[in-house]
Design an enzyme around this catalytic site. Structure first.
Site, mmCIF file in Angstrom:
data_model
loop_
_atom_site.group_PDB
_atom_site.id
_atom_site.type_symbol
_atom_site.label_atom_id
_atom_site.label_comp_id
_atom_site.label_asym_id
_atom_site.label_seq_id
_atom_site.Cartn_x
_atom_site.Cartn_y
_atom_site.Cartn_z
ATOM 1 N NE ARG A 41 4.773 12.234 -16.157
ATOM 2 C CZ ARG A 41 4.464 11.172 -15.360
ATOM 3 N NH1 ARG A 41 3.387 10.802 -14.910
ATOM 4 N NH2 ARG A 41 5.568 10.104 -15.442
ATOM 5 C CB SER A 83 3.066 -5.515 2.702
ATOM 6 O OG SER A 83 4.465 -4.985 2.548
ATOM 7 C CG HIS A 126 23.189 5.861 19.490
ATOM 8 N ND1 HIS A 126 22.526 6.819 18.865
ATOM 9 C CD2 HIS A 126 22.709 5.462 20.486
ATOM 10 C CE1 HIS A 126 21.348 6.882 19.720
ATOM 11 N NE2 HIS A 126 21.449 5.933 20.560
ATOM 12 N NE ARG A 140 3.383 7.272 -4.463
ATOM 13 C CZ ARG A 140 2.654 7.526 -5.705
ATOM 14 N NH1 ARG A 140 1.996 8.358 -6.222
ATOM 15 N NH2 ARG A 140 3.110 6.407 -6.774
ATOM 16 C CG ASN A 176 -2.645 10.284 -4.970
ATOM 17 O OD1 ASN A 176 -1.184 10.115 -5.153
ATOM 18 N ND2 ASN A 176 -3.547 10.547 -5.672
ATOM 19 N N GLY A 177 -2.668 8.406 -0.863
ATOM 20 C CA GLY A 177 -2.925 8.210 0.631
ATOM 21 C C GLY A 177 -1.867 7.335 1.130
ATOM 22 C CD GLU A 214 2.375 2.534 -0.116
ATOM 23 O OE1 GLU A 214 1.862 2.214 -1.478
ATOM 24 O OE2 GLU A 214 1.976 2.128 0.834
ATOM 25 C CG PHE A 254 9.097 -6.855 -3.905
ATOM 26 C CD1 PHE A 254 9.777 -7.642 -3.249
ATOM 27 C CD2 PHE A 254 9.018 -6.280 -4.992
ATOM 28 C CE1 PHE A 254 10.869 -7.719 -4.070
ATOM 29 C CE2 PHE A 254 10.174 -6.415 -5.832
ATOM 30 C CZ PHE A 254 11.341 -7.171 -5.009
#
Length: 388
Positions: free
Chosen positions: A383, A166, A346, A250, A247-248, A371, A164
């Protein structure tokens, strides 16, 4: 996009500078992305030239340091830009966000030689990057990855495969998580590979529901030789690098969801105004008015969560990772529901490919999976809440 008289306004609370580059991103989205969105989707075109134009505006390395060609902007600035770009083509913007994450990882964890070797051509998007973490057997359980890198003299020999990916096959630089040590997260390292490396090959192009303006392929390593000088950070630091990147990532992907939802609310507004049933516009129907009000409310709530998390990440706050997870979970779920509701409004037209709303639905669906799946986001939040 027009003014701020609407409550779904995207510029509230932004500085003049932020409003300025938001406008640049909205203009680029409407002129360079939106007119081609359907064609790129249908013909599965990877719009490299359009992305290089975006890079000329500084969007190839948004939160990368300026000394290697980056724009040096904040995480909040980045979120604002990706939201605006995504109104033009969510799939293309999502690839841009992954590319940015890769360049940031090299900029942040690479040494000076690596930064200056890789980042300038990535920031200009002369070269494109792919992030290689997921494997056929390890998705959510990323720490169980099996791709191995065995040290041999001043090289690593890589064997294994990634799934997967990209841009896989069409991109030039691969940021790869591989196992240099024992099992678990501490045995994982991060190396940077270049296309053309002997032993590097690619699987078939996957046929996907959405995200068709970017190719997705397996990336395969068969006795693939990588110089030790391409190791990012220290051996065993790879999992930490991967998670910090995510983290970024996401926030970025949540921002792309905001843009798709924003565009879909506009399309729904327009359709309700022009479409008549039972002798009057759909906009006069109170049920649909209330649904539209809920869509706009959820969009604003999601945007505030994403921007709050982006600010926390920028400031390096202790709760940043969990806020990024919350924002990704909330925004990608809510924005998918908004786009889906816009399609419903629509009626039958929403299911036709002549109408953009169905493409936003298809392109945004995968944001709840990648992500880190939204189930994993729930695990991270739980957690955090339950730890002593």
């Amino acid at each position: 996009m027009e003014g701020e008289r609407h409550c779904r306004g995207t510029s509230a609370g932004l500085t003049e500078e932020q409003k300025e580059f938001q406008k640049v991103a909205f203009d680029f989205a409407s002129k360079e992305l939106a007119p081609h969105m359907a064609e790129w989707d249908e013909k599965e075109i990877f719009p490299v030239e359009a992305m290089r134009k975006a890079a000329q505006l500084g969007f190839g390395g948004i939160y990368v340091k300026p000394d290697v060609g980056g724009s040096g902007l904040s995480r909040l600035d980045t979120s604002i830009i990706f939201e605006a770009l995504s109104t033009g083509c969510t799939s293309t913007t999502a690839y841009l966000s992954i590319h940015n994450m890769c360049v940031w990882m090299i900029d942040t964890f690479g040494n000076e030689e690596q930064r200056h070797r890789f980042c300038p051509s990535l920031c200009s998007m002369e070269k494109l990057a792919s992030y290689c973490l997921t494997e056929p057997g390890s998705g959510s359980d990323a720490a169980s990855l099996l791709t191995s890198a065995k040290r041999k003299g001043d090289t690593y020999i890589l064997n294994g495969s990634k799934a997967f990916i990209s841009g896989g096959g069409d991109t030039d630089v691969y940021v790869v998580m591989c196992r240099t040590g024992g099992p678990g997260p501490k045995g994982i390292s991060c190396v940077v590979l270049e296309k053309g490396t002997p032993g590097l090959s690619f699987g078939k192009k996957e046929k996907k529901v959405g995200w068709n303006s970017q190719p997705t392929r397996a990336v395969i390593f068969e006795d693939c030789v990588v110089p030790v000088g391409n190791l990012l950070g220290a051996e065993g630091q790879g999992f930490s690098i991967a998670m910090k990147g995510l983290n970024g990532g996401r926030i970025n992907i949540a921002s792309c969801s905001l843009g798709a939802a924003h565009a879909s609310v506009l399309l729904a507004q327009e359709h309700l105004t022009v479409r008549k049933q039972f002798g009057e516009p759909l906009a006069n129907n109170q049920y649909l008015q209330f649904r539209l009000a809920e869509m706009a409310t959820r969009l604003v709530a999601a945007r505030l969560m994403v921007r709050n998390a982006a600010q926390a990440l920028q400031e390096g706050r202790e709760d940043a990772a969990v806020l990024c997870s919350m924002a990704k979970l909330f925004a990608t779920d809510e924005c998918f529901a908004i786009c889906n509701q816009a399609l419903q409004m629509h009626g039958g037209y929403g299911y036709l490919k002549d109408y953009a709303v169905q493409q936003f639905v298809r392109d945004i669906r995968v944001h709840q999976i990648l992500e880190g799946t939204n189930e994993v986001m729930r695990m991270i939040v739980a957690r955090n809440l339950l730890q002593e």
